[in-house]
Design a protein around this motif. Structure first.
Motif, PDB file in Angstrom:
ATOM      1  N   ILE A 142       0.594  -1.115  -0.258  1.00 20.39           N
ATOM      2  CA  ILE A 142      -0.178  -0.004  -0.204  1.00 20.39           C
ATOM      3  C   ILE A 142       0.884   1.622   0.200  1.00 20.39           C
ATOM      4  O   ILE A 142       1.530   1.445   1.346  1.00 20.39           O
ATOM      5  CB  ILE A 142      -0.873  -0.066   1.485  1.00 20.39           C
ATOM      6  N   SER A 143       0.215   2.231  -0.819  1.00 18.05           N
ATOM      7  CA  SER A 143       1.638   3.628  -0.994  1.00 18.05           C
ATOM      8  C   SER A 143       0.162   4.342  -1.979  1.00 18.05           C
ATOM      9  O   SER A 143       0.022   3.994  -2.938  1.00 18.05           O
ATOM     10  CB  SER A 143       3.017   2.797  -1.770  1.00 18.05           C
ATOM     11  N   ASN A 144       1.595   5.121  -1.647  1.00 18.73           N
ATOM     12  CA  ASN A 144      -0.245   6.994  -2.384  1.00 18.73           C
ATOM     13  C   ASN A 144       1.300   6.557  -3.518  1.00 18.73           C
ATOM     14  O   ASN A 144       1.077   7.918  -4.366  1.00 18.73           O
ATOM     15  CB  ASN A 144       0.160   8.326  -1.554  1.00 18.73           C
ATOM     16  N   ASN A 145       2.148   6.647  -3.907  1.00 18.73           N
ATOM     17  CA  ASN A 145       3.562   6.810  -4.713  1.00 18.73           C
ATOM     18  C   ASN A 145       3.591   5.752  -5.694  1.00 18.73           C
ATOM     19  O   ASN A 145       3.921   4.344  -5.850  1.00 18.73           O
ATOM     20  CB  ASN A 145       4.691   7.212  -4.550  1.00 18.73           C
ATOM     21  N   GLU A 146       2.342   5.732  -6.136  1.00 17.11           N
ATOM     22  CA  GLU A 146       1.983   4.715  -7.882  1.00 17.11           C
ATOM     23  C   GLU A 146       3.354   4.106  -8.533  1.00 17.11           C
ATOM     24  O   GLU A 146       3.512   2.566  -8.914  1.00 17.11           O
ATOM     25  CB  GLU A 146       1.251   5.076  -8.869  1.00 17.11           C
TER      26      GLU A 146
END
Length: 166
Positions: A142-146
């Motif tokens: 899980i991360s906001n940075n694709e």
């Protein structure tokens, strides 16, 4: 039982994992094991297991339910069977020992690939921008940075030390 839609979710819960016969307003009758009851629409999700090992799923819309009769009470085995039917094959259960081994294996693999990893309980944190939780597969990244997410998922997928649940 004619006010099925007016029942509370706690009342519907007593039908879950039981084999029932549902009488609908259109004079139809449906039999199967109750997987769940939708708390908003009161719709009943029935599963009828077939001899060939498959199953048939039927959703009886809540407004159409006239009566529900329990034919047979379910047990823990039936609950597992119902849940396994709706779970993806890769969502297998791992023992605590297996999870620990998977976490250590992944941590070692990431460090070998020069990825900074820290442990926070059962979660691996990568460069303070990505987390990987049990069972430590690509779907648990899980991360906001694709960009980082895609690169770490590729590394997780290419880990030679474990089969990854997706």
């Amino acid at each position: 039982m004619s006010d099925w839609c007016n029942m509370m979710p706690q009342q519907w819960r007593k039908y879950i994992n039981h084999e029932v016969k549902v009488a609908a307003h259109d004079k139809q009758q449906y039999e199967g094991w109750v997987f769940t009851v939708d708390p908003v629409s009161a719709s009943v999700v029935l599963v009828a297991f077939q001899e060939n090992g498959g199953a048939r799923v039927k959703v009886v819309l809540g407004h159409a339910v006239r009566e529900v009769h329990v034919l047979r009470e379910g047990d823990e085995e039936m609950e597992k069977k119902l849940k396994s039917f709706f779970m993806p094959a890769s969502s297998q259960a791992f023992s605590a020992k297996e999870l620990k081994e998977r976490k250590e294996n992944l941590r070692t693999w990431l460090e070998k690939n020069l990825i900074p990893v820290t442990e926070e309980g059962d979660v691996l944190r990568v460069a303070n921008v990505l987390t990987i939780s049990a069972p430590y597969g690509t779907e648990q990244c899980i991360s906001n940075n694709e960009i980082i997410l895609a690169r770490v998922q590729n590394l997780v997928e290419s880990n030679p030390g474990q089969k990854n649940p997706h």
